[in-house]
Design a protein around this motif. Structure first.
Motif, PDB file in Angstrom:
ATOM      1  N   SER A  61       0.674  -1.151   0.001  1.00 30.64           N
ATOM      2  CA  SER A  61      -0.019  -0.066  -0.084  1.00 30.64           C
ATOM      3  C   SER A  61       0.788   1.271  -0.038  1.00 30.64           C
ATOM      4  CB  SER A  61      -0.959   0.052   1.253  1.00 30.64           C
ATOM      5  OG  SER A  61      -1.793  -1.041   0.977  1.00 30.64           O
ATOM      6  N   LEU A  62       2.098   1.227  -0.326  1.00 34.94           N
ATOM      7  CA  LEU A  62       2.909   2.271  -0.172  1.00 34.94           C
ATOM      8  C   LEU A  62       2.508   3.389  -1.024  1.00 34.94           C
ATOM      9  CD1 LEU A  62       6.857   1.425   0.298  1.00 34.94           C
ATOM     10  CD2 LEU A  62       5.353   2.542   1.870  1.00 34.94           C
ATOM     11  N   SER A  63       1.950   3.151  -2.271  1.00 26.40           N
ATOM     12  CA  SER A  63       1.552   4.277  -3.192  1.00 26.40           C
ATOM     13  C   SER A  63       0.379   5.004  -2.480  1.00 26.40           C
ATOM     14  CB  SER A  63       1.267   3.391  -4.436  1.00 26.40           C
ATOM     15  OG  SER A  63       0.285   2.571  -4.160  1.00 26.40           O
ATOM     16  N   ASP A  64      -0.234   4.300  -1.580  1.00 26.32           N
ATOM     17  CA  ASP A  64      -1.445   5.066  -1.026  1.00 26.32           C
ATOM     18  C   ASP A  64      -0.814   6.065   0.089  1.00 26.32           C
ATOM     19  OD1 ASP A  64      -3.082   3.658  -2.598  1.00 26.32           O
ATOM     20  OD2 ASP A  64      -3.485   2.053  -0.977  1.00 26.32           O
ATOM     21  N   PHE A  65       0.143   6.045   0.528  1.00 24.42           N
ATOM     22  CA  PHE A  65       0.715   6.689   1.542  1.00 24.42           C
ATOM     23  C   PHE A  65       0.790   8.221   1.063  1.00 24.42           C
ATOM     24  CE2 PHE A  65       4.212   8.740   3.705  1.00 24.42           C
ATOM     25  CZ  PHE A  65       3.739   8.883   5.015  1.00 24.42           C
ATOM     26  N   ARG A  66       0.034   9.284   1.555  1.00 27.21           N
ATOM     27  CA  ARG A  66       0.227  10.412   0.850  1.00 27.21           C
ATOM     28  C   ARG A  66       1.087  11.631   1.617  1.00 27.21           C
ATOM     29  NH1 ARG A  66      -5.075   8.910   1.141  1.00 27.21           N
ATOM     30  NH2 ARG A  66      -5.782  10.171   2.722  1.00 27.21           N
ATOM     31  N   GLY A  67       1.655  11.197   2.558  1.00 29.80           N
ATOM     32  CA  GLY A  67       2.557  12.054   3.262  1.00 29.80           C
ATOM     33  C   GLY A  67       1.788  13.096   4.413  1.00 29.80           C
ATOM     34  N   GLU A  68       0.655  12.676   4.285  1.00 27.72           N
ATOM     35  CA  GLU A  68      -0.287  13.973   5.118  1.00 27.72           C
ATOM     36  C   GLU A  68       0.125  13.827   6.495  1.00 27.72           C
ATOM     37  OE1 GLU A  68      -4.218  13.428   3.777  1.00 27.72           O
ATOM     38  OE2 GLU A  68      -3.677  14.207   1.707  1.00 27.72           O
ATOM     39  N   SER A  69       0.463  12.633   7.162  1.00 24.40           N
ATOM     40  CA  SER A  69       0.871  12.505   8.585  1.00 24.40           C
ATOM     41  C   SER A  69       2.082  11.538   8.424  1.00 24.40           C
ATOM     42  CB  SER A  69      -0.149  11.402   9.078  1.00 24.40           C
ATOM     43  OG  SER A  69      -0.204  10.101   8.532  1.00 24.40           O
ATOM     44  N   LYS A  70       2.784  11.502   9.653  1.00 28.37           N
ATOM     45  CA  LYS A  70       3.823  10.737   9.644  1.00 28.37           C
ATOM     46  C   LYS A  70       3.777   9.399   9.163  1.00 28.37           C
ATOM     47  CE  LYS A  70       4.769  11.508  13.979  1.00 28.37           C
ATOM     48  NZ  LYS A  70       5.623  11.430  15.437  1.00 28.37           N
ATOM     49  N   PHE A  71       4.926   8.714   8.763  1.00 29.01           N
ATOM     50  CA  PHE A  71       4.803   7.294   8.314  1.00 29.01           C
ATOM     51  C   PHE A  71       4.374   6.378   9.419  1.00 29.01           C
ATOM     52  CE2 PHE A  71       6.751   3.118   7.675  1.00 29.01           C
ATOM     53  CZ  PHE A  71       6.228   2.768   6.541  1.00 29.01           C
ATOM     54  N   SER A  72       4.884   6.695  10.656  1.00 34.12           N
ATOM     55  CA  SER A  72       4.563   5.951  11.722  1.00 34.12           C
ATOM     56  C   SER A  72       3.220   5.839  11.894  1.00 34.12           C
ATOM     57  CB  SER A  72       5.291   6.400  12.991  1.00 34.12           C
ATOM     58  OG  SER A  72       4.884   7.632  13.505  1.00 34.12           O
ATOM     59  N   THR A  73       2.358   7.109  11.859  1.00 28.60           N
ATOM     60  CA  THR A  73       1.009   7.232  12.122  1.00 28.60           C
ATOM     61  C   THR A  73       0.301   6.202  11.073  1.00 28.60           C
ATOM     62  OG1 THR A  73       1.093   9.489  12.844  1.00 28.60           O
ATOM     63  CG2 THR A  73      -0.861   8.900  12.366  1.00 28.60           C
ATOM     64  N   TRP A  74       0.597   6.392   9.920  1.00 28.75           N
ATOM     65  CA  TRP A  74       0.022   5.617   8.810  1.00 28.75           C
ATOM     66  C   TRP A  74       0.347   4.293   9.139  1.00 28.75           C
ATOM     67  CZ3 TRP A  74       2.202   2.798   4.746  1.00 28.75           C
ATOM     68  CH2 TRP A  74       1.292   2.411   3.525  1.00 28.75           C
ATOM     69  N   LEU A  75       1.458   3.639   9.767  1.00 32.75           N
ATOM     70  CA  LEU A  75       1.887   2.444  10.009  1.00 32.75           C
ATOM     71  C   LEU A  75       0.812   2.035  10.986  1.00 32.75           C
ATOM     72  CD1 LEU A  75       3.507  -0.027   8.928  1.00 32.75           C
ATOM     73  CD2 LEU A  75       5.265   0.874  10.577  1.00 32.75           C
ATOM     74  N   TYR A  76       0.864   2.785  12.052  1.00 33.10           N
ATOM     75  CA  TYR A  76      -0.018   2.486  13.116  1.00 33.10           C
ATOM     76  C   TYR A  76      -1.415   2.185  12.925  1.00 33.10           C
ATOM     77  CZ  TYR A  76      -2.528   2.842  17.689  1.00 33.10           C
ATOM     78  OH  TYR A  76      -3.114   2.676  19.078  1.00 33.10           O
ATOM     79  N   THR A  77      -1.921   2.796  11.747  1.00 39.63           N
ATOM     80  CA  THR A  77      -3.369   2.231  11.216  1.00 39.63           C
ATOM     81  C   THR A  77      -3.322   1.022  10.761  1.00 39.63           C
ATOM     82  OG1 THR A  77      -3.904   4.932  10.731  1.00 39.63           O
ATOM     83  CG2 THR A  77      -5.265   3.213  10.002  1.00 39.63           C
ATOM     84  N   ILE A  78      -2.603   0.935   9.933  1.00 40.52           N
ATOM     85  CA  ILE A  78      -2.381  -0.626   9.490  1.00 40.52           C
ATOM     86  C   ILE A  78      -2.364  -1.611  10.382  1.00 40.52           C
ATOM     87  CG2 ILE A  78      -1.099  -2.182   7.886  1.00 40.52           C
ATOM     88  CD1 ILE A  78      -0.338   0.416   6.265  1.00 40.52           C
TER      89      ILE A  78
END
Length: 194
Positions: A61-78
């Motif tokens: 899903s890396l292409s879905d990461f928009r950078g609007e939050s920190k990567f760690s926050t996005w990873l936390y959600t997953i």
């Protein structure tokens, strides 16, 4: 392995075809993810499996990461979503089996302290069963708040909602959890109240 790159730079390189640098993200965040998973899942073996699955999902899903939050926050959600999905798949049959093992163990051991520990584990199992009966949205907010030990503001960031919205969702989820407990575990809830 390349070091000194920001998370965003690493992600950009992976998306350009340099998949080998993804290992640096895994190395950087593996303890973070595993710690979160262990808050949800008691079995170390299952937790390792879920943590590994988190990194596979994140990679896909890396292409879905928009950078609007920190990567760690996005990873936390997953991570939290993966944990909730895993727990939901386990369902009630696993919990009832564990409960039987716990009760059999308790009968073989004397001492009030051990009996109290068994009773506490039984309560936790009962609550987990009730959470599994909730809708995915209710289970998510309850799990994030109580098991994930996240503040309302942190949950709002993870879910992309306003803090007041999360507060209302948590209140309603608690009410529904209480209803499930009273409906499906009436005798146990009555015993706890005494």
């Amino acid at each position: 392995m390349q070091t000194g790159l920001t998370d965003i730079e690493i992600i950009q390189q992976v998306l350009k075809g340099n998949q080998s640098v993804y290992a640096s993200l895994v190395n950087k965040y593996q303890n973070y993810v595993f710690t979160i998973v262990l808050r949800y899942i008691n079995s170390r073996e299952d937790a390792e499996e879920v943590a590994q699955d988190v990194f596979v999902k994140a990679y896909r899903s890396l292409s879905d990461f928009r950078g609007e939050s920190k990567f760690s926050t996005w990873l936390y959600t997953i991570t939290t979503t993966s944990c909730i999905t895993f727990l939901r798949k386990k369902k009630l049959d696993v919990h009832s089996l564990d409960n039987e093992k716990v009760m059999a163990h308790a009968e073989n051991i004397d001492g009030g302290m051990r009996a109290n520990q068994v009773e506490q584990k039984s309560r936790v199992t009962m609550v987990n069963q009730a959470i599994a009966m909730l809708s995915p949205d209710d289970a998510q907010v309850i799990t994030l708040f109580y098991k994930g030990e996240q503040s309302l503001d942190e949950i709002a960031q993870v879910l992309g909602q306003e803090t007041n919205t999360v507060k209302v969702r948590l209140h309603r989820a608690r009410q529904r959890l209480k209803e499930k407990m009273e409906k499906h575990f009436r005798a146990e809830v009555r015993d706890l109240a005494m």
